[in-house]
Write a protein that holds these residues in place. Structure first.
Motif, PDB file in Angstrom:
ATOM      1  N   SER A  35      22.895   7.717  -7.320  1.00 41.09           N
ATOM      2  CA  SER A  35      22.666   6.300  -5.534  1.00 41.09           C
ATOM      3  C   SER A  35      21.614   5.825  -5.652  1.00 41.09           C
ATOM      4  N   LEU A  36      21.684   4.954  -5.061  1.00 36.78           N
ATOM      5  CA  LEU A  36      19.795   4.059  -4.846  1.00 36.78           C
ATOM      6  C   LEU A  36      19.100   3.674  -4.082  1.00 36.78           C
ATOM      7  N   SER A  37      17.589   4.558  -3.865  1.00 37.30           N
ATOM      8  CA  SER A  37      17.158   4.332  -2.508  1.00 37.30           C
ATOM      9  C   SER A  37      16.249   3.067  -2.588  1.00 37.30           C
ATOM     10  N   ILE A  38      15.576   3.039  -1.484  1.00 34.72           N
ATOM     11  CA  ILE A  38      14.007   1.966  -2.138  1.00 34.72           C
ATOM     12  C   ILE A  38      12.653   3.215  -1.608  1.00 34.72           C
ATOM     13  N   GLY A  52      -1.997   4.446   7.151  1.00 37.75           N
ATOM     14  CA  GLY A  52      -1.203   5.323   7.351  1.00 37.75           C
ATOM     15  C   GLY A  52       0.164   4.057   7.522  1.00 37.75           C
ATOM     16  N   GLU A  53      -0.021   2.616   6.982  1.00 38.31           N
ATOM     17  CA  GLU A  53       0.881   1.996   7.855  1.00 38.31           C
ATOM     18  C   GLU A  53       1.916   1.610   6.334  1.00 38.31           C
ATOM     19  N   ILE A  54       3.456   1.512   6.806  1.00 33.06           N
ATOM     20  CA  ILE A  54       3.911   1.777   5.314  1.00 33.06           C
ATOM     21  C   ILE A  54       4.174   0.043   4.869  1.00 33.06           C
ATOM     22  N   CYS A  55       4.164   0.605   3.598  1.00 25.52           N
ATOM     23  CA  CYS A  55       4.100  -1.018   2.940  1.00 25.52           C
ATOM     24  C   CYS A  55       5.044  -0.542   1.554  1.00 25.52           C
ATOM     25  N   PHE A  56       5.402  -1.695   0.805  1.00 28.28           N
ATOM     26  CA  PHE A  56       6.007  -1.847  -1.025  1.00 28.28           C
ATOM     27  C   PHE A  56       4.447  -2.062  -1.633  1.00 28.28           C
ATOM     28  N   PRO A  57       4.588  -1.524  -2.445  1.00 31.72           N
ATOM     29  CA  PRO A  57       3.052  -1.407  -3.692  1.00 31.72           C
ATOM     30  C   PRO A  57       2.793  -2.601  -3.864  1.00 31.72           C
ATOM     31  N   GLY A  58       1.903  -3.529  -4.017  1.00 36.84           N
ATOM     32  CA  GLY A  58       1.462  -4.497  -4.702  1.00 36.84           C
ATOM     33  C   GLY A  58       0.120  -4.460  -3.566  1.00 36.84           C
ATOM     34  N   GLY A  59      -0.168  -5.544  -3.845  1.00 42.77           N
ATOM     35  CA  GLY A  59      -1.323  -5.865  -3.744  1.00 42.77           C
ATOM     36  C   GLY A  59      -1.912  -7.482  -3.812  1.00 42.77           C
ATOM     37  N   ARG A  60      -3.665  -7.206  -3.949  1.00 44.36           N
ATOM     38  CA  ARG A  60      -3.880  -9.267  -4.131  1.00 44.36           C
ATOM     39  C   ARG A  60      -3.391  -9.921  -5.841  1.00 44.36           C
ATOM     40  N   ILE A  61      -3.851 -10.891  -6.353  1.00 37.67           N
ATOM     41  CA  ILE A  61      -3.407 -11.063  -7.337  1.00 37.67           C
ATOM     42  C   ILE A  61      -5.153 -11.581  -8.271  1.00 37.67           C
ATOM     43  N   ASP A  62      -5.352 -11.378  -9.053  1.00 36.76           N
ATOM     44  CA  ASP A  62      -7.053 -10.949 -10.457  1.00 36.76           C
ATOM     45  C   ASP A  62      -6.963 -12.040 -10.316  1.00 36.76           C
ATOM     46  N   PRO A  63      -8.187 -12.621 -10.587  1.00 40.77           N
ATOM     47  CA  PRO A  63      -8.023 -13.489 -11.946  1.00 40.77           C
ATOM     48  C   PRO A  63      -7.557 -13.504 -13.614  1.00 40.77           C
ATOM     49  N   THR A 128       1.099   9.233   0.770  1.00 35.76           N
ATOM     50  CA  THR A 128       2.635   9.994   0.254  1.00 35.76           C
ATOM     51  C   THR A 128       3.475   9.071  -0.188  1.00 35.76           C
ATOM     52  N   THR A 129       4.382   8.774  -0.803  1.00 33.11           N
ATOM     53  CA  THR A 129       5.970   7.709   0.068  1.00 33.11           C
ATOM     54  C   THR A 129       7.330   8.528   0.200  1.00 33.11           C
ATOM     55  N   PHE A 130       7.797   7.770   0.666  1.00 32.26           N
ATOM     56  CA  PHE A 130       9.368   8.097   0.885  1.00 32.26           C
ATOM     57  C   PHE A 130      10.532   6.884   0.756  1.00 32.26           C
ATOM     58  N   HIS A 178      11.685  -7.525  13.069  1.00 30.01           N
ATOM     59  CA  HIS A 178      12.210  -6.710  13.143  1.00 30.01           C
ATOM     60  C   HIS A 178      11.628  -5.166  12.273  1.00 30.01           C
ATOM     61  N   VAL A 179      12.594  -4.319  12.524  1.00 29.14           N
ATOM     62  CA  VAL A 179      12.351  -2.554  12.892  1.00 29.14           C
ATOM     63  C   VAL A 179      13.399  -2.294  11.991  1.00 29.14           C
ATOM     64  N   PHE A 180      12.861  -1.334  11.133  1.00 30.14           N
ATOM     65  CA  PHE A 180      13.825  -0.696  11.227  1.00 30.14           C
ATOM     66  C   PHE A 180      13.153   1.130  11.365  1.00 30.14           C
ATOM     67  N   GLU A 181      14.689   2.436  11.038  1.00 27.71           N
ATOM     68  CA  GLU A 181      13.661   3.080  11.776  1.00 27.71           C
ATOM     69  C   GLU A 181      14.475   4.625  10.700  1.00 27.71           C
ATOM     70  N   TYR A 182      13.959   5.227   9.947  1.00 25.34           N
ATOM     71  CA  TYR A 182      15.053   6.215   8.897  1.00 25.34           C
ATOM     72  C   TYR A 182      13.992   7.614   9.781  1.00 25.34           C
ATOM     73  N   ASP A 183      14.579   8.571   9.475  1.00 22.88           N
ATOM     74  CA  ASP A 183      14.256  10.065   9.100  1.00 22.88           C
ATOM     75  C   ASP A 183      12.031   9.713   9.702  1.00 22.88           C
ATOM     76  N   GLY A 184      12.503   9.851  11.518  1.00 25.67           N
ATOM     77  CA  GLY A 184      10.727   9.370  11.932  1.00 25.67           C
ATOM     78  C   GLY A 184      10.029   8.455  10.717  1.00 25.67           C
ATOM     79  N   HIS A 185      10.254   7.366  10.386  1.00 29.53           N
ATOM     80  CA  HIS A 185       9.643   6.726   9.940  1.00 29.53           C
ATOM     81  C   HIS A 185       9.683   5.324  10.332  1.00 29.53           C
ATOM     82  N   VAL A 186       9.186   4.686  10.787  1.00 27.59           N
ATOM     83  CA  VAL A 186       8.902   2.775  11.447  1.00 27.59           C
ATOM     84  C   VAL A 186       8.329   1.700  10.218  1.00 27.59           C
TER      85      VAL A 186
END
Length: 209
Positions: A35-38, A52-63, A128-130, A178-186
């Motif tokens: 199965s697939l997960s995100i 401490g905030e939840i995010c996707f991998p990523g960041g600023r575009i470097d020159p 951490t990741t989840f 929009h707010v998603f909740e899963y296993d204690g994560h918001v």
């Protein structure tokens, strides 16, 4: 300045300020049961911005990044300890760029990680990741909440000189969070906006198939 050719030359040579633009990756991970997960990150508490905030991998575009996709892949490798052989980019333009007041334009991409055992988060950036099953996210829409932003003018703003004053005085802008909740994560904010866009593409594709 009355030289139209000079003005045209200045416009042609002007470079857009992209120093605040960023790129992110929505990582799809293959689980043992096929199965697939995100995958989501929890930002390290030692970071100055949004610890401490939840995010996707990523960041600023470097020159040095040749394009936003290159930036997204670089950040993915840096944050999750991956090499470019550990993932596949599913589409270079699957999601529409979004505007962020803090970051400017954000370019989202989707990647596929077939072997999650290679993931080794960089503790300097990632606490951490989840992972959340893709099926769960498709079957459980986020809750929706209204937020409002009020416009305030400084005391020295020439409010009495502008037209249509009543349209701006006390104005507020309302938007949906929009707010998603899963296993204690918001999951909310920009991360939730990007996730909603991605899931909408999948739902639309399912409806058409």
């Amino acid at each position: 300045m009355n030289d139209i050719q000079l003005i045209q030359s200045m416009l042609s040579n002007h470079k857009l300020d992209k120093s605040r633009d960023a790129a992110i990756v929505i990582p799809l991970v293959l689980e043992e049961d096929q199965s697939l997960s995100i995958l989501f990150e929890v930002r390290a508490m030692t970071l100055r911005s949004q610890p401490g905030e939840i995010c996707f991998p990523g960041g600023r575009i470097d020159p040095d990044d040749v394009n936003p996709l290159a930036a997204a892949c670089r950040e993915l490798c840096e944050e999750l300890g991956l090499s470019h052989n550990d993932f596949d980019v599913l589409s270079a333009s699957a999601l529409e760029p979004v505007m962020s007041p803090r970051r400017g334009k954000i370019y989202p991409y989707v990647c596929y990680i077939p072997n999650p055992s290679v993931i080794k988060p960089n503790q300097a950036e990632v606490s951490t990741t989840f992972r959340v099953p893709l099926s769960y996210l498709l079957e459980h829409p986020p809750s929706e909440h209204k937020t409002s932003f009020h416009f305030e003018f400084s005391d020295d703003f020439p409010f009495h000189k502008i037209a249509n004053q009543s349209a701006y005085k006390g104005q507020k802008q309302t938007m949906t969070e929009h707010v998603f909740e899963y296993d204690g994560h918001v999951i909310w904010g920009l991360t939730a906006r990007l996730l909603v866009s991605f899931l909408a593409i999948l739902n639309e594709g399912q409806d058409q198939s």
